[in-house]
Design a protein around this motif. Structure first.
Motif, mmCIF file in Angstrom:
data_model
loop_
_atom_site.group_PDB
_atom_site.id
_atom_site.type_symbol
_atom_site.label_atom_id
_atom_site.label_comp_id
_atom_site.label_asym_id
_atom_site.label_seq_id
_atom_site.Cartn_x
_atom_site.Cartn_y
_atom_site.Cartn_z
ATOM 1 N N ALA A 9 -12.079 -6.236 29.774
ATOM 2 C CA ALA A 9 -11.694 -7.626 29.512
ATOM 3 C C ALA A 9 -12.444 -8.176 28.302
ATOM 4 O O ALA A 9 -11.868 -8.894 27.473
ATOM 5 N N ALA A 10 -13.714 -7.836 28.170
ATOM 6 C CA ALA A 10 -14.499 -8.300 27.024
ATOM 7 C C ALA A 10 -13.962 -7.699 25.723
ATOM 8 O O ALA A 10 -13.853 -8.387 24.706
ATOM 9 N N ALA A 11 -13.605 -6.422 25.760
ATOM 10 C CA ALA A 11 -13.059 -5.777 24.565
ATOM 11 C C ALA A 11 -11.730 -6.413 24.162
ATOM 12 O O ALA A 11 -11.484 -6.666 22.979
ATOM 13 N N CYS A 12 -10.874 -6.701 25.136
ATOM 14 C CA CYS A 12 -9.594 -7.358 24.834
ATOM 15 C C CYS A 12 -9.836 -8.744 24.255
ATOM 16 O O CYS A 12 -9.172 -9.156 23.308
ATOM 17 N N GLY A 13 -10.781 -9.467 24.818
ATOM 18 C CA GLY A 13 -11.101 -10.801 24.312
ATOM 19 C C GLY A 13 -11.604 -10.760 22.881
ATOM 20 O O GLY A 13 -11.211 -11.583 22.049
ATOM 21 N N LEU A 14 -12.465 -9.807 22.582
ATOM 22 C CA LEU A 14 -12.966 -9.686 21.210
ATOM 23 C C LEU A 14 -11.857 -9.314 20.242
ATOM 24 O O LEU A 14 -11.785 -9.830 19.127
ATOM 25 N N TYR A 15 -10.972 -8.424 20.659
ATOM 26 C CA TYR A 15 -9.859 -8.017 19.799
ATOM 27 C C TYR A 15 -8.945 -9.204 19.512
ATOM 28 O O TYR A 15 -8.569 -9.451 18.366
ATOM 29 N N LEU A 16 -8.600 -9.957 20.547
ATOM 30 C CA LEU A 16 -7.716 -11.105 20.359
ATOM 31 C C LEU A 16 -8.381 -12.198 19.536
ATOM 32 O O LEU A 16 -7.733 -12.847 18.714
ATOM 33 N N ALA A 17 -9.669 -12.409 19.725
ATOM 34 C CA ALA A 17 -10.375 -13.429 18.945
ATOM 35 C C ALA A 17 -10.442 -13.047 17.475
ATOM 36 O O ALA A 17 -10.360 -13.910 16.601
ATOM 37 N N ALA A 18 -10.568 -11.773 17.195
ATOM 38 C CA ALA A 18 -10.654 -11.333 15.805
ATOM 39 C C ALA A 18 -9.319 -11.496 15.088
ATOM 40 O O ALA A 18 -9.281 -11.746 13.885
ATOM 41 N N HIS A 19 -8.213 -11.357 15.833
ATOM 42 C CA HIS A 19 -6.902 -11.418 15.204
ATOM 43 C C HIS A 19 -6.199 -12.758 15.403
ATOM 44 O O HIS A 19 -5.094 -12.938 14.909
ATOM 45 N N ALA A 20 -6.803 -13.663 16.116
ATOM 46 C CA ALA A 20 -6.172 -14.962 16.349
ATOM 47 C C ALA A 20 -6.177 -15.784 15.068
ATOM 48 O O ALA A 20 -7.208 -15.994 14.445
ATOM 49 N N GLY A 21 -5.024 -16.230 14.685
ATOM 50 C CA GLY A 21 -4.912 -17.081 13.508
ATOM 51 C C GLY A 21 -5.092 -16.357 12.194
ATOM 52 O O GLY A 21 -5.100 -16.974 11.144
ATOM 53 N N ALA A 22 -5.247 -15.056 12.236
ATOM 54 C CA ALA A 22 -5.431 -14.296 10.999
ATOM 55 C C ALA A 22 -4.067 -14.056 10.361
ATOM 56 O O ALA A 22 -3.211 -13.407 10.942
ATOM 57 N N GLU A 23 -3.882 -14.602 9.198
ATOM 58 C CA GLU A 23 -2.633 -14.408 8.470
ATOM 59 C C GLU A 23 -2.667 -13.028 7.812
ATOM 60 O O GLU A 23 -3.687 -12.618 7.289
ATOM 61 N N PRO A 24 -1.546 -12.327 7.826
ATOM 62 C CA PRO A 24 -1.533 -11.040 7.136
ATOM 63 C C PRO A 24 -1.698 -11.263 5.635
ATOM 64 O O PRO A 24 -1.191 -12.237 5.079
ATOM 65 N N GLU A 25 -2.420 -10.361 5.021
ATOM 66 C CA GLU A 25 -2.666 -10.480 3.590
ATOM 67 C C GLU A 25 -1.361 -10.217 2.839
ATOM 68 O O GLU A 25 -0.651 -9.265 3.118
ATOM 69 N N THR A 26 -1.042 -11.106 1.897
ATOM 70 C CA THR A 26 0.183 -10.960 1.122
ATOM 71 C C THR A 26 0.018 -9.815 0.131
ATOM 72 O O THR A 26 -0.989 -9.721 -0.555
ATOM 73 N N GLU A 27 1.040 -8.971 0.081
ATOM 74 C CA GLU A 27 1.001 -7.833 -0.837
ATOM 75 C C GLU A 27 1.904 -8.140 -2.022
ATOM 76 O O GLU A 27 3.016 -8.643 -1.871
ATOM 77 N N TYR A 28 1.400 -7.855 -3.210
ATOM 78 C CA TYR A 28 2.167 -8.066 -4.431
ATOM 79 C C TYR A 28 2.455 -6.723 -5.072
ATOM 80 O O TYR A 28 1.710 -5.758 -4.899
ATOM 81 N N TYR A 29 3.540 -6.683 -5.839
ATOM 82 C CA TYR A 29 3.940 -5.454 -6.511
ATOM 83 C C TYR A 29 4.377 -5.799 -7.931
ATOM 84 O O TYR A 29 5.182 -6.711 -8.139
ATOM 85 N N VAL A 30 3.844 -5.073 -8.906
ATOM 86 C CA VAL A 30 4.237 -5.257 -10.293
ATOM 87 C C VAL A 30 5.333 -4.245 -10.603
ATOM 88 O O VAL A 30 5.143 -3.040 -10.431
ATOM 89 N N VAL A 31 6.475 -4.754 -11.026
ATOM 90 C CA VAL A 31 7.641 -3.905 -11.285
ATOM 91 C C VAL A 31 7.372 -3.018 -12.496
ATOM 92 O O VAL A 31 6.920 -3.481 -13.535
ATOM 93 N N ARG A 32 7.654 -1.724 -12.347
ATOM 94 C CA ARG A 32 7.510 -0.745 -13.435
ATOM 95 C C ARG A 32 8.890 -0.424 -13.991
ATOM 96 O O ARG A 32 9.908 -0.660 -13.319
ATOM 97 N N PRO A 33 8.941 0.135 -15.178
ATOM 98 C CA PRO A 33 10.238 0.531 -15.736
ATOM 99 C C PRO A 33 10.945 1.525 -14.810
ATOM 100 O O PRO A 33 10.336 2.472 -14.308
ATOM 101 N N GLY A 34 12.203 1.298 -14.563
ATOM 102 C CA GLY A 34 12.991 2.182 -13.701
ATOM 103 C C GLY A 34 13.002 1.770 -12.248
ATOM 104 O O GLY A 34 13.733 2.349 -11.446
ATOM 105 N N ASP A 35 12.183 0.794 -11.848
ATOM 106 C CA ASP A 35 12.160 0.340 -10.457
ATOM 107 C C ASP A 35 13.405 -0.469 -10.129
ATOM 108 O O ASP A 35 13.953 -1.188 -10.971
ATOM 109 N N THR A 36 13.846 -0.338 -8.900
ATOM 110 C CA THR A 36 14.907 -1.181 -8.360
ATOM 111 C C THR A 36 14.404 -1.745 -7.035
ATOM 112 O O THR A 36 13.406 -1.251 -6.478
ATOM 113 N N LEU A 37 15.087 -2.753 -6.529
ATOM 114 C CA LEU A 37 14.695 -3.294 -5.223
ATOM 115 C C LEU A 37 14.814 -2.213 -4.151
ATOM 116 O O LEU A 37 13.990 -2.133 -3.242
#
Length: 108
Positions: free
Chosen positions: A37-65
């Motif tokens: 129970a303590a391990a679950c509580g620590l895991y949930l507290a660590a991830h509560a309200g944590a927004e996922p980090e936004t990933e950016y990508y720089v388009v290279r020549p020849g790239d498509t969506l």
């Protein structure tokens, strides 16, 4: 000698009573449940309200969506859905992208 008044004979070394063994077994179970129970509580507290980090990508020549969707996301993800999410996230009107353009990649 009356019954029940005999001298107490202790258990030999290494032998325990059945009650003591059962008491220790339940004590271990309670301790394991408390730790879980303590391990679950620590895991949930660590991830509560944590927004996922936004990933950016720089388009290279020849790239498509489509190529970005198939390279940057897991194979089980439908690329068509990812392409539409990328377009929506970046406010793209069409499907064309230019080299050097910075795209914000949504979570898969």
């Amino acid at each position: 000698m009356p019954v029940g008044k005999a001298a107490f004979a202790p258990y030999p070394p290494g032998v325990t009573s059945g009650k003591r063994r059962i008491r220790h077994r339940y004590r271990r179970r309670r301790l394991a449940a408390l730790l879980a129970a303590a391990a679950c509580g620590l895991y949930l507290a660590a991830h509560a309200g944590a927004e996922p980090e936004t990933e950016y990508y720089v388009v290279r020549p020849g790239d498509t969506l489509w190529s970005i969707a198939t390279e940057r996301y897991p194979p089980h993800t439908d690329p068509r859905v990812v392409v539409e999410k990328v377009r929506e996230e970046n406010g793209l009107r069409g499907y064309g992208i230019r080299p050097g353009e910075l795209l914000r990649l949504p979570e898969g």
